[in-house]
Scaffold this motif. Sequence first.
Motif, PDB file in Angstrom:
ATOM      1  N   ARG A  68      20.798  48.117  11.687  1.00 18.39           N
ATOM      2  CA  ARG A  68      19.762  48.498  12.648  1.00 18.39           C
ATOM      3  C   ARG A  68      19.780  49.996  12.939  1.00 18.39           C
ATOM      4  NH1 ARG A  68      20.174  45.591  17.860  1.00 18.39           N
ATOM      5  NH2 ARG A  68      18.167  46.607  18.172  1.00 18.39           N
ATOM      6  N   ALA A  69      20.270  50.778  12.001  1.00 17.45           N
ATOM      7  CA  ALA A  69      20.361  52.232  12.192  1.00 17.45           C
ATOM      8  C   ALA A  69      19.002  52.835  12.502  1.00 17.45           C
ATOM      9  CB  ALA A  69      20.977  52.897  10.962  1.00 17.45           C
ATOM     10  N   GLY A  70      17.948  52.338  11.874  1.00 13.46           N
ATOM     11  CA  GLY A  70      16.603  52.848  12.137  1.00 13.46           C
ATOM     12  C   GLY A  70      16.191  52.639  13.587  1.00 13.46           C
ATOM     13  N   ASP A  71      16.538  51.468  14.150  1.00 11.82           N
ATOM     14  CA  ASP A  71      16.238  51.197  15.562  1.00 11.82           C
ATOM     15  C   ASP A  71      16.979  52.183  16.466  1.00 11.82           C
ATOM     16  OD1 ASP A  71      14.689  49.018  14.791  1.00 11.82           O
ATOM     17  OD2 ASP A  71      16.299  47.572  15.160  1.00 11.82           O
ATOM     18  N   ALA A  72      18.234  52.436  16.139  1.00 13.21           N
ATOM     19  CA  ALA A  72      19.032  53.370  16.930  1.00 13.21           C
ATOM     20  C   ALA A  72      18.428  54.770  16.857  1.00 13.21           C
ATOM     21  CB  ALA A  72      20.473  53.397  16.433  1.00 13.21           C
ATOM     22  N   PHE A  73      18.058  55.189  15.663  1.00 12.08           N
ATOM     23  CA  PHE A  73      17.485  56.520  15.467  1.00 12.08           C
ATOM     24  C   PHE A  73      16.190  56.669  16.263  1.00 12.08           C
ATOM     25  CE2 PHE A  73      15.018  59.583  12.871  1.00 12.08           C
ATOM     26  CZ  PHE A  73      15.855  60.671  13.038  1.00 12.08           C
ATOM     27  N   ARG A  74      15.315  55.655  16.173  1.00  5.07           N
ATOM     28  CA  ARG A  74      14.047  55.711  16.911  1.00  5.07           C
ATOM     29  C   ARG A  74      14.288  55.757  18.422  1.00  5.07           C
ATOM     30  NH1 ARG A  74      12.558  52.976  12.403  1.00  5.07           N
ATOM     31  NH2 ARG A  74      13.214  50.917  13.103  1.00  5.07           N
ATOM     32  N   ALA A  75      15.245  54.962  18.917  1.00  4.26           N
ATOM     33  CA  ALA A  75      15.550  54.956  20.351  1.00  4.26           C
ATOM     34  C   ALA A  75      16.095  56.312  20.806  1.00  4.26           C
ATOM     35  CB  ALA A  75      16.543  53.842  20.673  1.00  4.26           C
ATOM     36  N   LEU A  76      16.943  56.927  19.982  1.00  2.19           N
ATOM     37  CA  LEU A  76      17.466  58.252  20.319  1.00  2.19           C
ATOM     38  C   LEU A  76      16.347  59.287  20.349  1.00  2.19           C
ATOM     39  CD1 LEU A  76      20.741  58.201  18.222  1.00  2.19           C
ATOM     40  CD2 LEU A  76      20.623  58.391  20.709  1.00  2.19           C
ATOM     41  N   LEU A  77      15.475  59.268  19.339  1.00  2.44           N
ATOM     42  CA  LEU A  77      14.372  60.228  19.295  1.00  2.44           C
ATOM     43  C   LEU A  77      13.412  60.053  20.466  1.00  2.44           C
ATOM     44  CD1 LEU A  77      13.398  60.487  15.520  1.00  2.44           C
ATOM     45  CD2 LEU A  77      14.460  62.217  16.956  1.00  2.44           C
ATOM     46  N   ALA A  78      13.209  58.807  20.890  1.00  4.07           N
ATOM     47  CA  ALA A  78      12.305  58.521  22.003  1.00  4.07           C
ATOM     48  C   ALA A  78      12.988  58.738  23.358  1.00  4.07           C
ATOM     49  CB  ALA A  78      11.795  57.086  21.900  1.00  4.07           C
ATOM     50  N   ARG A  79      14.256  59.170  23.318  1.00  5.61           N
ATOM     51  CA  ARG A  79      15.036  59.412  24.537  1.00  5.61           C
ATOM     52  C   ARG A  79      15.136  58.163  25.410  1.00  5.61           C
ATOM     53  NH1 ARG A  79      15.860  65.087  25.850  1.00  5.61           N
ATOM     54  NH2 ARG A  79      15.090  66.302  24.118  1.00  5.61           N
ATOM     55  N   GLU A  80      15.280  57.032  24.742  1.00  7.49           N
ATOM     56  CA  GLU A  80      15.441  55.758  25.434  1.00  7.49           C
ATOM     57  C   GLU A  80      16.914  55.400  25.631  1.00  7.49           C
ATOM     58  OE1 GLU A  80      11.417  53.815  23.450  1.00  7.49           O
ATOM     59  OE2 GLU A  80      13.378  53.132  22.784  1.00  7.49           O
ATOM     60  N   VAL A  81      17.799  56.197  25.083  1.00  5.69           N
ATOM     61  CA  VAL A  81      19.231  55.916  25.143  1.00  5.69           C
ATOM     62  C   VAL A  81      19.910  56.968  26.020  1.00  5.69           C
ATOM     63  CG1 VAL A  81      21.363  55.756  23.789  1.00  5.69           C
ATOM     64  CG2 VAL A  81      19.209  54.925  22.837  1.00  5.69           C
ATOM     65  N   VAL A  82      20.659  56.503  26.997  1.00  6.64           N
ATOM     66  CA  VAL A  82      21.486  57.402  27.804  1.00  6.64           C
ATOM     67  C   VAL A  82      22.903  57.269  27.257  1.00  6.64           C
ATOM     68  CG1 VAL A  82      22.399  57.895  30.096  1.00  6.64           C
ATOM     69  CG2 VAL A  82      20.030  57.108  29.831  1.00  6.64           C
ATOM     70  N   GLY A  83      23.412  58.312  26.656  1.00  4.46           N
ATOM     71  CA  GLY A  83      24.745  58.269  26.066  1.00  4.46           C
ATOM     72  C   GLY A  83      24.663  58.249  24.550  1.00  4.46           C
ATOM     73  N   LYS A  84      25.654  57.661  23.949  1.00  9.49           N
ATOM     74  CA  LYS A  84      25.791  57.636  22.496  1.00  9.49           C
ATOM     75  C   LYS A  84      25.251  56.344  21.915  1.00  9.49           C
ATOM     76  CE  LYS A  84      28.226  61.377  22.853  1.00  9.49           C
ATOM     77  NZ  LYS A  84      27.414  62.499  23.199  1.00  9.49           N
ATOM     78  N   ALA A  85      24.862  56.397  20.655  1.00 12.34           N
ATOM     79  CA  ALA A  85      24.504  55.191  19.897  1.00 12.34           C
ATOM     80  C   ALA A  85      25.665  54.896  18.952  1.00 12.34           C
ATOM     81  CB  ALA A  85      23.222  55.421  19.114  1.00 12.34           C
ATOM     82  N   VAL A  86      26.123  53.655  18.974  1.00 13.36           N
ATOM     83  CA  VAL A  86      27.252  53.240  18.134  1.00 13.36           C
ATOM     84  C   VAL A  86      26.757  52.208  17.133  1.00 13.36           C
ATOM     85  CG1 VAL A  86      29.511  52.108  18.091  1.00 13.36           C
ATOM     86  CG2 VAL A  86      28.925  53.678  19.957  1.00 13.36           C
ATOM     87  N   LEU A  87      27.032  52.459  15.859  1.00 14.15           N
ATOM     88  CA  LEU A  87      26.666  51.517  14.796  1.00 14.15           C
ATOM     89  C   LEU A  87      27.928  50.797  14.341  1.00 14.15           C
ATOM     90  CD1 LEU A  87      24.329  53.866  12.745  1.00 14.15           C
ATOM     91  CD2 LEU A  87      23.650  52.071  14.343  1.00 14.15           C
ATOM     92  N   ASP A  88      27.910  49.477  14.388  1.00 14.93           N
ATOM     93  CA  ASP A  88      29.042  48.677  13.955  1.00 14.93           C
ATOM     94  C   ASP A  88      28.942  48.412  12.459  1.00 14.93           C
ATOM     95  OD1 ASP A  88      30.171  48.311  16.542  1.00 14.93           O
ATOM     96  OD2 ASP A  88      28.655  46.787  16.962  1.00 14.93           O
ATOM     97  N   VAL A  89      30.017  48.690  11.743  1.00 17.14           N
ATOM     98  CA  VAL A  89      30.083  48.442  10.300  1.00 17.14           C
ATOM     99  C   VAL A  89      31.098  47.331  10.073  1.00 17.14           C
ATOM    100  CG1 VAL A  89      30.585  49.443   8.045  1.00 17.14           C
ATOM    101  CG2 VAL A  89      29.531  50.861   9.832  1.00 17.14           C
ATOM    102  N   ARG A  90      30.670  46.259   9.474  1.00 18.52           N
ATOM    103  CA  ARG A  90      31.544  45.115   9.222  1.00 18.52           C
ATOM    104  C   ARG A  90      31.995  45.117   7.774  1.00 18.52           C
ATOM    105  NH1 ARG A  90      32.176  43.337  14.230  1.00 18.52           N
ATOM    106  NH2 ARG A  90      30.255  42.935  15.317  1.00 18.52           N
ATOM    107  N   ALA A  91      33.257  44.833   7.551  1.00 21.50           N
ATOM    108  CA  ALA A  91      33.777  44.702   6.179  1.00 21.50           C
ATOM    109  C   ALA A  91      33.243  43.410   5.585  1.00 21.50           C
ATOM    110  CB  ALA A  91      35.296  44.689   6.188  1.00 21.50           C
ATOM    111  N   SER A  92      32.867  43.460   4.307  1.00 18.60           N
ATOM    112  CA  SER A  92      32.327  42.241   3.681  1.00 18.60           C
ATOM    113  C   SER A  92      33.406  41.404   3.042  1.00 18.60           C
ATOM    114  CB  SER A  92      31.288  42.592   2.656  1.00 18.60           C
ATOM    115  OG  SER A  92      31.693  43.642   1.837  1.00 18.60           O
TER     116      SER A  92
END
Length: 92
Positions: A68-92
């Motif tokens: 969902r990196a695209g969602d995070a990026f869009r939210a950051l650009l729209a200034r909808e996020v207060v603080g940091k965006a964290v992307l969880d990466v799971r081992a396969s």
Amino acid sequence: MGRGGRPGRGDGQGRRRRSGDLFALGAACTISSFGDAGRPGPDIGILLELAARGRLAAEVGWRGSWERAGDAFRALLAREVVGKAVLDVRAS
């Protein structure tokens, strides 16, 4: 800027700030990344130490899957996020 064109830990007035100082009089200081994550500088150690002692808060305002990196990026650009965006990466 510090010596050799590298960012320094001064206050913009030729005075060095002490490690652990969160606030100081003088010009504002910033931490910038230039894309070289392979060789972290000494400032990252100061930040980690402050966070470990509870003197620096790294507020997380958005967390989700790497897919969902695209969602995070869009939210950051729209200034909808207060603080940091964290992307969880799971081992396969």
